[in-house]
Design a protein around this motif. Structure first.
Motif, short mmCIF file in Angstrom:
data_model
loop_
_atom_site.label_atom_id
_atom_site.label_comp_id
_atom_site.label_asym_id
_atom_site.label_seq_id
_atom_site.Cartn_x
_atom_site.Cartn_y
_atom_site.Cartn_z
N CYS A 293 0.98 -1.05 0.11
CA CYS A 293 0.00 -0.13 -0.02
C CYS A 293 1.04 1.38 -0.20
CB CYS A 293 -1.06 -0.20 1.03
SG CYS A 293 -0.02 -0.37 2.64
N GLY A 294 2.10 0.97 -0.43
CA GLY A 294 3.22 2.20 -0.70
C GLY A 294 3.23 3.18 0.73
N ARG A 326 -4.51 -3.24 7.06
CA ARG A 326 -5.93 -3.46 7.23
C ARG A 326 -6.65 -2.02 7.25
NH1 ARG A 326 -5.25 -8.14 11.41
NH2 ARG A 326 -5.46 -9.83 9.95
N GLU A 327 -5.97 -0.86 7.94
CA GLU A 327 -6.34 0.52 7.62
C GLU A 327 -6.62 0.95 6.29
OE1 GLU A 327 -3.61 2.68 9.93
OE2 GLU A 327 -4.06 1.86 11.98
N ASN A 328 -5.97 0.48 5.34
CA ASN A 328 -6.24 0.97 3.87
C ASN A 328 -7.04 -0.24 3.27
OD1 ASN A 328 -4.03 2.91 2.73
ND2 ASN A 328 -2.91 2.07 4.58
N GLY A 329 -7.76 -1.03 4.14
CA GLY A 329 -8.87 -1.60 3.50
C GLY A 329 -8.26 -3.04 2.93
N TYR A 397 -7.19 -5.30 -2.00
CA TYR A 397 -7.56 -4.33 -1.61
C TYR A 397 -8.92 -3.83 -2.21
CZ TYR A 397 -3.21 -3.17 0.75
OH TYR A 397 -2.09 -3.18 1.41
N GLY A 398 -9.67 -4.76 -2.55
CA GLY A 398 -11.03 -4.53 -3.13
C GLY A 398 -10.88 -3.80 -4.50
N GLU A 399 -12.14 -3.46 -5.06
CA GLU A 399 -12.17 -2.84 -6.43
C GLU A 399 -11.40 -1.58 -6.19
OE1 GLU A 399 -16.39 -5.06 -6.26
OE2 GLU A 399 -14.98 -4.11 -4.70
#
Length: 403
Positions: A293-294, A326-329, A397-399
């Motif tokens: 997530c960079g 997780r905070e980033n989904g 990370y989902g769509e």
């Protein structure tokens, strides 16, 4: 208790959630002979998807998961990686299970409580926010959507008896939101009067004289019940943004009596030199997770100039990276660590290492891999001057990708 941030349309208030997961229904169909909330969806139980959505919304400090007594131990283990999770034992009906969850929150006494079905794994933050914003002391909030299909009343033989006017008809969703004291009092009254037939939480509130406001739901917030529901949900989760991160770390060997690798202490005739415990496997894994997530690298979050981390156990770093994912989904799909060393032998400790990684990341054992190789006597590793590690992590990370 957490106080919700001031957002447009969202008053400041404390909030908790209840996830109802005590049902034993098996309508999801064979070959699954266990409750649908534990059926795997994209490799994780439906219940975990639902809880993760609530956790990731950031609205709740406490989430009470109501489970059947037979499922308590495995549910505790399944959700152990999430903060703020509590548990209550369910009753014979959904209404009794919700009452048990409310009773569990009695001491915390949040201002509002949202009650959610474990079989709805796709609830989104916007829907949750709309529900919370609509709650008043004598006004509950119900997410829903208008029924688009023509409605038919059908008899037991399958013959159409009438076309039903769908004007004003909406499909009810969860989470349903309430003033905590109001809904607790409603359930107490229903129990005292022997009413155990309510299948919907707003129905209890309506019976007790509380008004209900409909807010916009989401067409994605479906309840999984039948085999086709799960097939469609699985197809949806395949359309996701999967990120792969890599990490590499190396530390020098110095005189000592042990090394720590992938969270396991191993007796050895040397020690790894570093600011923390110098666990190269966990350092590489931390970087791999952050890369998805960079979010920088281990040095960004735990600089070697900071004395707080001198001698620290490296599982702290991995857990921090997991929380950022997780905070980033994100949902971690699998992790893989390769240790490169002439000694010590890794194989006798591999199972313990995999178990440690599984506990840190919340993954099943089959999604964790630890391998080892030598450097064939070549270079500084071959001369036993150091140990290195390479790690790979895959995260979905989902769509929409990371937040």
């Amino acid at each position: 208790m957490i106080i919700l941030p001031a957002e447009p349309g969202l008053p400041r208030r404390s909030a908790a959630a209840i996830v109802v997961a005590a049902g034993r229904g098996l309508r999801a169909g064979p070959p699954f002979d266990e409750p649908k909330q534990f059926r795997l969806l994209a490799g994780r139980p439906v219940l975990e998807h639902a809880v993760a959505r609530l956790v990731e919304s950031g609205f709740f400090a406490t989430i009470v998961v109501v489970v059947h007594p037979d499922d308590l131990d495995r549910t505790r283990q399944l959700l152990s990686v999430y903060d703020g999770i509590d548990f209550a034992l369910g009753g014979a009906t959904r209404q009794q299970s919700v009452f048990a969850g409310l009773d569990r929150l009695r001491d915390a006494a949040p201002e509002v409580v949202l009650i959610h079905d474990a079989a709805r794994p796709f609830v989104d933050r916007d829907t949750i926010g709309r529900v919370i914003a609509a709650i008043e002391p004598r006004l509950a909030a119900l997410p829903g959507s208008a029924i688009a299909d023509t409605l038919k009343r059908v008899d037991a033989a399958g013959r159409v008896q009438a076309t039903v006017d769908r004007t004003g008809i909406h499909g009810a969703q969860t989470p349903q939101g309430f003033d905590f004291r109001t809904i607790l009092a409603a359930h107490e009254r229903a129990a005292a009067e022997g009413r155990h037939d309510f299948t919907d939480d707003t129905a209890v509130a309506e019976w007790a004289g509380c008004a209900v406001r409909l807010v916009e739901g989401s067409p994605d917030n479906v309840k999984l019940t039948y085999p086709g529901d799960f097939e469609r949900a699985e197809a949806r989760l395949r359309m996701i943004d999967v990120r792969t991160g890599n990490g590499y770390d190396v530390h020098q060997l110095v005189p000592g009596d042990h090394v720590t690798l992938c969270g396991v202490r191993i007796a050895h005739d040397g020690a790894l030199s570093g600011h923390s415990d110098a666990d190269v496997g966990l350092h590489a894994l931390t970087d791999a997770l952050l890369a998805t997530c960079g979010a920088g690298d281990i040095g960004t979050h735990f600089p070697p100039t900071d004395e707080r981390w001198r001698g620290a156990a490296s599982h702290i770093f991995v857990r921090h990276a997991v929380s950022i994912v997780r905070e980033n989904g994100g949902r971690i799909c699998n992790v893989d660590v390769t240790l490169i060393a002439e000694a010590p032998k890794i194989m006798p400790h591999r199972d313990a290492m995999c178990a440690a990684l599984a506990e840190m990341t919340g993954l099943d054992a089959g999604r964790v891999s630890v391998k080892a190789t030598t450097n064939e006597g070549i270079g500084f590793i071959g001369r036993r001057e150091g140990i290195a590690a390479i790690a790979t992590a895959s995260v979905s990370y989902g769509e929409a990708g990371p937040r």
